[in-house]
Every structure is written in C-alpha cells, then in structure tokens.
Design a protein around this motif. Structure first.
Motif, PDB file in Angstrom:
ATOM      1  N   PHE A   1      -3.931  16.002   3.965  1.00 18.55           N
ATOM      2  CA  PHE A   1      -3.762  14.604   3.571  1.00 18.55           C
ATOM      3  C   PHE A   1      -2.601  14.484   2.589  1.00 18.55           C
ATOM      4  CE2 PHE A   1      -4.646  11.037   0.701  1.00 18.55           C
ATOM      5  CZ  PHE A   1      -4.861  10.004   1.602  1.00 18.55           C
ATOM      6  N   VAL A   2      -1.676  13.575   2.890  1.00 13.94           N
ATOM      7  CA  VAL A   2      -0.539  13.321   2.002  1.00 13.94           C
ATOM      8  C   VAL A   2      -0.516  11.842   1.672  1.00 13.94           C
ATOM      9  CG1 VAL A   2       1.951  13.409   1.679  1.00 13.94           C
ATOM     10  CG2 VAL A   2       0.812  15.188   3.008  1.00 13.94           C
ATOM     11  N   LEU A   3      -0.513  11.523   0.392  1.00 16.71           N
ATOM     12  CA  LEU A   3      -0.399  10.149  -0.070  1.00 16.71           C
ATOM     13  C   LEU A   3       0.931   9.991  -0.780  1.00 16.71           C
ATOM     14  CD1 LEU A   3      -1.850   7.375  -0.482  1.00 16.71           C
ATOM     15  CD2 LEU A   3      -2.550   8.242  -2.713  1.00 16.71           C
TER      16      LEU A   3
ATOM     17  N   GLY B   1       5.176  31.729   8.870  1.00 17.60           N
ATOM     18  CA  GLY B   1       5.121  30.664   9.858  1.00 17.60           C
ATOM     19  C   GLY B   1       4.398  29.472   9.280  1.00 17.60           C
ATOM     20  N   GLY B   2       4.645  28.314   9.858  1.00 16.32           N
ATOM     21  CA  GLY B   2       4.000  27.120   9.340  1.00 16.32           C
ATOM     22  C   GLY B   2       4.229  25.918  10.226  1.00 16.32           C
ATOM     23  N   SER B   3       3.950  24.752   9.673  1.00 15.64           N
ATOM     24  CA  SER B   3       4.052  23.513  10.428  1.00 15.64           C
ATOM     25  C   SER B   3       4.217  22.363   9.443  1.00 15.64           C
ATOM     26  CB  SER B   3       2.795  23.320  11.278  1.00 15.64           C
ATOM     27  OG  SER B   3       2.999  22.392  12.301  1.00 15.64           O
ATOM     28  N   PHE B   4       5.033  21.355   9.829  1.00 15.97           N
ATOM     29  CA  PHE B   4       5.343  20.247   8.935  1.00 15.97           C
ATOM     30  C   PHE B   4       4.937  18.924   9.572  1.00 15.97           C
ATOM     31  CE2 PHE B   4       8.044  23.694   7.635  1.00 15.97           C
ATOM     32  CZ  PHE B   4       8.012  23.630   6.251  1.00 15.97           C
ATOM     33  N   LEU B   5       4.488  17.994   8.718  1.00 12.89           N
ATOM     34  CA  LEU B   5       4.014  16.693   9.191  1.00 12.89           C
ATOM     35  C   LEU B   5       4.647  15.588   8.361  1.00 12.89           C
ATOM     36  CD1 LEU B   5       1.982  15.094  11.022  1.00 12.89           C
ATOM     37  CD2 LEU B   5       0.376  15.233   9.107  1.00 12.89           C
ATOM     38  N   GLY B   6       5.048  14.497   9.022  1.00 12.01           N
ATOM     39  CA  GLY B   6       5.571  13.333   8.322  1.00 12.01           C
ATOM     40  C   GLY B   6       7.050  13.418   8.044  1.00 12.01           C
ATOM     41  N   SER B   7       7.551  12.388   7.392  1.00 12.08           N
ATOM     42  CA  SER B   7       8.973  12.279   7.098  1.00 12.08           C
ATOM     43  C   SER B   7       9.259  12.738   5.676  1.00 12.08           C
ATOM     44  CB  SER B   7       9.426  10.826   7.293  1.00 12.08           C
ATOM     45  OG  SER B   7       8.677   9.961   6.451  1.00 12.08           O
ATOM     46  N   SER B   8      10.537  12.764   5.351  1.00 16.98           N
ATOM     47  CA  SER B   8      10.965  13.199   4.026  1.00 16.98           C
ATOM     48  C   SER B   8      10.528  12.194   2.964  1.00 16.98           C
ATOM     49  CB  SER B   8      12.489  13.350   4.012  1.00 16.98           C
ATOM     50  OG  SER B   8      12.949  13.748   2.737  1.00 16.98           O
ATOM     51  N   GLN B   9      10.145  12.700   1.798  1.00 19.42           N
ATOM     52  CA  GLN B   9       9.746  11.839   0.686  1.00 19.42           C
ATOM     53  C   GLN B   9      10.042  12.515  -0.628  1.00 19.42           C
ATOM     54  OE1 GLN B   9       5.507  12.138   2.057  1.00 19.42           O
ATOM     55  NE2 GLN B   9       5.098  12.377  -0.126  1.00 19.42           N
TER      56      GLN B   9
ATOM     57  N   PRO C   1       0.818  -1.207   0.000  1.00 18.50           N
ATOM     58  CA  PRO C   1       0.000   0.000   0.000  1.00 18.50           C
ATOM     59  C   PRO C   1       0.853   1.259   0.000  1.00 18.50           C
ATOM     60  CG  PRO C   1       0.176  -0.858   2.219  1.00 18.50           C
ATOM     61  CD  PRO C   1       0.938  -1.805   1.338  1.00 18.50           C
ATOM     62  N   ALA C   2       0.266   2.344  -0.409  1.00 18.01           N
ATOM     63  CA  ALA C   2       0.927   3.630  -0.292  1.00 18.01           C
ATOM     64  C   ALA C   2       0.795   4.122   1.145  1.00 18.01           C
ATOM     65  CB  ALA C   2       0.282   4.628  -1.255  1.00 18.01           C
ATOM     66  N   ARG C   3       1.790   4.894   1.584  1.00 15.39           N
ATOM     67  CA  ARG C   3       1.733   5.444   2.933  1.00 15.39           C
ATOM     68  C   ARG C   3       0.966   6.754   2.903  1.00 15.39           C
ATOM     69  NH1 ARG C   3       6.564   7.527   3.757  1.00 15.39           N
ATOM     70  NH2 ARG C   3       5.891   9.638   4.180  1.00 15.39           N
ATOM     71  N   ALA C   4       0.276   7.059   3.972  1.00 13.36           N
ATOM     72  CA  ALA C   4      -0.509   8.283   4.022  1.00 13.36           C
ATOM     73  C   ALA C   4      -0.316   8.978   5.364  1.00 13.36           C
ATOM     74  CB  ALA C   4      -1.976   7.989   3.789  1.00 13.36           C
ATOM     75  N   ASP C   5      -0.259  10.303   5.329  1.00 16.65           N
ATOM     76  CA  ASP C   5      -0.291  11.141   6.523  1.00 16.65           C
ATOM     77  C   ASP C   5      -1.563  11.970   6.451  1.00 16.65           C
ATOM     78  OD1 ASP C   5       2.275  10.355   7.528  1.00 16.65           O
ATOM     79  OD2 ASP C   5       3.223  11.651   6.053  1.00 16.65           O
TER      80      ASP C   5
ATOM     81  N   ASP D   1       8.405  11.599  -4.416  1.00 21.73           N
ATOM     82  CA  ASP D   1       7.108  11.839  -5.054  1.00 21.73           C
ATOM     83  C   ASP D   1       6.036  12.027  -3.983  1.00 21.73           C
ATOM     84  OD1 ASP D   1       8.401  11.509  -7.420  1.00 21.73           O
ATOM     85  OD2 ASP D   1       7.529   9.558  -7.895  1.00 21.73           O
ATOM     86  N   PHE D   2       5.050  12.856  -4.272  1.00 18.76           N
ATOM     87  CA  PHE D   2       4.024  13.156  -3.278  1.00 18.76           C
ATOM     88  C   PHE D   2       2.714  13.532  -3.965  1.00 18.76           C
ATOM     89  CE2 PHE D   2       6.062  17.124  -4.392  1.00 18.76           C
ATOM     90  CZ  PHE D   2       5.013  18.011  -4.529  1.00 18.76           C
ATOM     91  N   SER D   3       1.641  13.379  -3.221  1.00 17.41           N
ATOM     92  CA  SER D   3       0.320  13.848  -3.639  1.00 17.41           C
ATOM     93  C   SER D   3      -0.389  14.296  -2.375  1.00 17.41           C
ATOM     94  CB  SER D   3      -0.465  12.726  -4.341  1.00 17.41           C
ATOM     95  OG  SER D   3      -1.765  13.175  -4.692  1.00 17.41           O
ATOM     96  N   LEU D   4      -0.577  15.590  -2.217  1.00 16.94           N
ATOM     97  CA  LEU D   4      -1.176  16.111  -0.986  1.00 16.94           C
ATOM     98  C   LEU D   4      -2.372  17.001  -1.305  1.00 16.94           C
ATOM     99  CD1 LEU D   4      -0.391  19.355  -0.251  1.00 16.94           C
ATOM    100  CD2 LEU D   4       1.866  18.337  -0.039  1.00 16.94           C
ATOM    101  N   SER D   5      -3.261  17.067  -0.334  1.00 12.34           N
ATOM    102  CA  SER D   5      -4.422  17.945  -0.444  1.00 12.34           C
ATOM    103  C   SER D   5      -4.706  18.557   0.919  1.00 12.34           C
ATOM    104  CB  SER D   5      -5.651  17.188  -0.957  1.00 12.34           C
ATOM    105  OG  SER D   5      -6.064  16.202  -0.031  1.00 12.34           O
ATOM    106  N   TYR D   6      -5.392  19.678   0.916  1.00  8.42           N
ATOM    107  CA  TYR D   6      -5.742  20.370   2.159  1.00  8.42           C
ATOM    108  C   TYR D   6      -6.879  21.335   1.870  1.00  8.42           C
ATOM    109  CZ  TYR D   6      -2.786  23.942  -0.024  1.00  8.42           C
ATOM    110  OH  TYR D   6      -2.239  24.840  -0.911  1.00  8.42           O
TER     111      TYR D   6
END
Length: 288
Positions: A250-252, A108-116, A50-54, A118-123
């Motif tokens: 959401f990050v896939l 200012g901001g905030s980061f989630l998850g580890s380094s990667q 499976p793909a990992r998701a945050d 390719d990515f596909s994110l939505s918010y």
C-alpha cells in the motif's frame, strides 16, 4: 468534471436570485454566475482533494500493473515471481548470480505506480528463508531502474539481524542507519516506510500484537533523491539466491502541503477578480 451542472452548480444559466429589470446605475462589478460557480467548484475541490493510493493484495493471483525487475537475467540469473496460497501473496525469488564478483549478487524486484516525491508505504512480509544471507523489503524514489543504474532508497530486513535504511546509487548500497532486530520467519510482519522531503523513516510491526508499537525503527536525513517509483525488492548478500513473500502493498501519496493549497486558493481569487472586471454589476436606482 468540467460540467458544472453535474456538480450541483447553476453553470451559465441566469441566477434565480437576481431582481426584476429596473433602471440601473453602474457601480462596481460582481462575479458572474459562471465565475461564482467556478470559484465555488475550485475551492471545494481544493478543500476535499484526496491523496492518491496504490494498493495490491494479490488476491487476483497475478501482478498486473507491476513492472518486474530482473537485472541479472541476461547473465543467466533470472528472477522467479510466484503467488503462493493461502493467502494469495507475492513471492520474489532471484536465482543465484553466476559470478557475484563480476555481476554482483542476486537481486530482483517489482515496481508499482508512477514517480512521486513524498510517500508513505506499507507492506507485509509473510515468509522468507532465514538460512540464506539475504535482505528484503521496499524501495522508494527509485529512478534510472536498470542493471547497475538504479538509484533510490531502501528499507530492508537483513537475516543477519537488523533493519536497515539505505541509499542506493547505481545499485550500490550505502547504509544510512540500522537497528538490531531478530524476526521470526514463522510469523507475519508489517513494515512502514515514509519520506517527506529529506526526512526518511522506517519501522517494523507485529500485526498480531494487541499493542500497536514498532519492534524497531530507523530514521535518517538525506536529500540525494527527490522523487521516483516504489516497489518490492529481494537482495542476496553472497553467492546464494534470495527468497521472500510479500502481501498488502500500500502506497499513500500525502495530500498537498498547506502552502500549496494556499497558493492554489490565491490563484482562484485572482481569476475571480479578473472575471469580475469583465462584467458590470448593478444597483437598483431610486424611483424618479
């Protein structure tokens, strides 16, 4: 799990399909039951990997797991993180820079998850102060995160009336492409940001619309940064502060490419042949 029996395989136990003892003539080799189980387990894992998701919908009313970023705090311009309700959401408010010419504008901001890579994110963006000269959105492939050292890519909406895809180098933004769009701060919007190799793309949608069609899109090709972290950011563009409210981040991480799966499968076959050579097989001999 390394426990093959828990995965439904016989492990090292004698296979029930072997024939009864009889005179044997040595011929070619076959994989042992243990090797066969290993091959089957590995092949199955590769097929359903499976793909990992945050994901965070902020329903718990906090940002546990996120790494907050407030680079101007040492200079007297902290970033406020808050959780407005309803619905539970994530607000980011960087206060005005004490000296934009010297320290840069507020951000200012905030980061989630580890380094990667390719990515596909939505918010979702639920609200912002449209009277401010600001932009807000997401960063991807962010690295060396720190005051005037942050690199990566950003997808942001600017209150001047455009959607922008930019390259960030030492916190300095270089516009790659933009598209004109005027969003209504009283409405909710969903943004999508993707990167595969050097291909980058972004889009904004109206989730209340019955037609799933982007209001604006941006695409660019840039290979400066290969991997990094993902997060949410707010940037001021003058001496004011910034403020935006986000939700449903959401990050896939895309599944491995076909070439990688084929390469992994070849490794399994090589391993199987190596194990097979270490155990002789059998062939039932003819009766005397």
């Amino acid at each position: 799990s390394s426990d093959l029996s828990a995965m439904g395989f016989p492990g090292t136990r004698q296979s029930p399909w072997l024939p009864p003892p009889c005179p044997m003539t040595m011929t070619r080799s076959f994989p042992s039951p243990k090797a066969a189980a290993l091959i089957a387990a590995t092949t199955t894992a590769l097929a359903i990997l499976p793909a990992r998701a945050d994901f965070d919908d902020f329903n718990d009313g906090d940002d546990a797991g996120w790494v907050r970023y407030a680079p101007l705090q040492p200079f007297g311009a902290p970033t406020t993180f808050f959780f407005p309700t309803p619905p539970p959401a994530y607000g980011i408010l960087p206060t005005a820079s004490p000296n934009p010419a010297l320290y840069g504008p507020a951000l200012g901001g905030s980061f989630l998850g580890s380094s990667q890579a390719d990515f596909s994110l939505s918010y979702d963006v639920l609200g912002w102060d449209d009277s401010l000269n600001q932009s807000f959105g997401a960063m991807a492939r962010a690295s060396q995160i720190g005051y005037r050292t942050t690199d990566g890519y950003s997808l942001r909406y600017d209150t001047a009336g455009f959607l922008a895809l930019s390259r960030i180098s030492d916190e300095s933004s270089s516009l790659l492409v933009s598209a004109p769009i005027r969003l209504d701060p009283s409405r909710d919007y969903r943004f999508k940001f993707e990167g595969r190799g050097t291909q980058l793309s972004g889009a904004v949608y109206d989730p209340s619309s019955p037609v799933i069609q982007p209001l604006a899109t941006v695409t660019a090709i840039d290979g400066t940064y290969a991997e990094g972290r993902n997060g949410l950011m707010v940037w001021a563009t003058d001496q004011t502060h910034g403020s935006a409210v986000f939700d449903n981040f959401f990050v896939l991480v895309p599944e491995p490419s076909t070439s990688r799966l084929v390469a992994a499968g070849c490794c399994v076959l090589v391993l199987a042949r190596a194990l097979a050579r270490r155990r002789p097989g059998f062939r039932q001999a003819s009766p005397p």
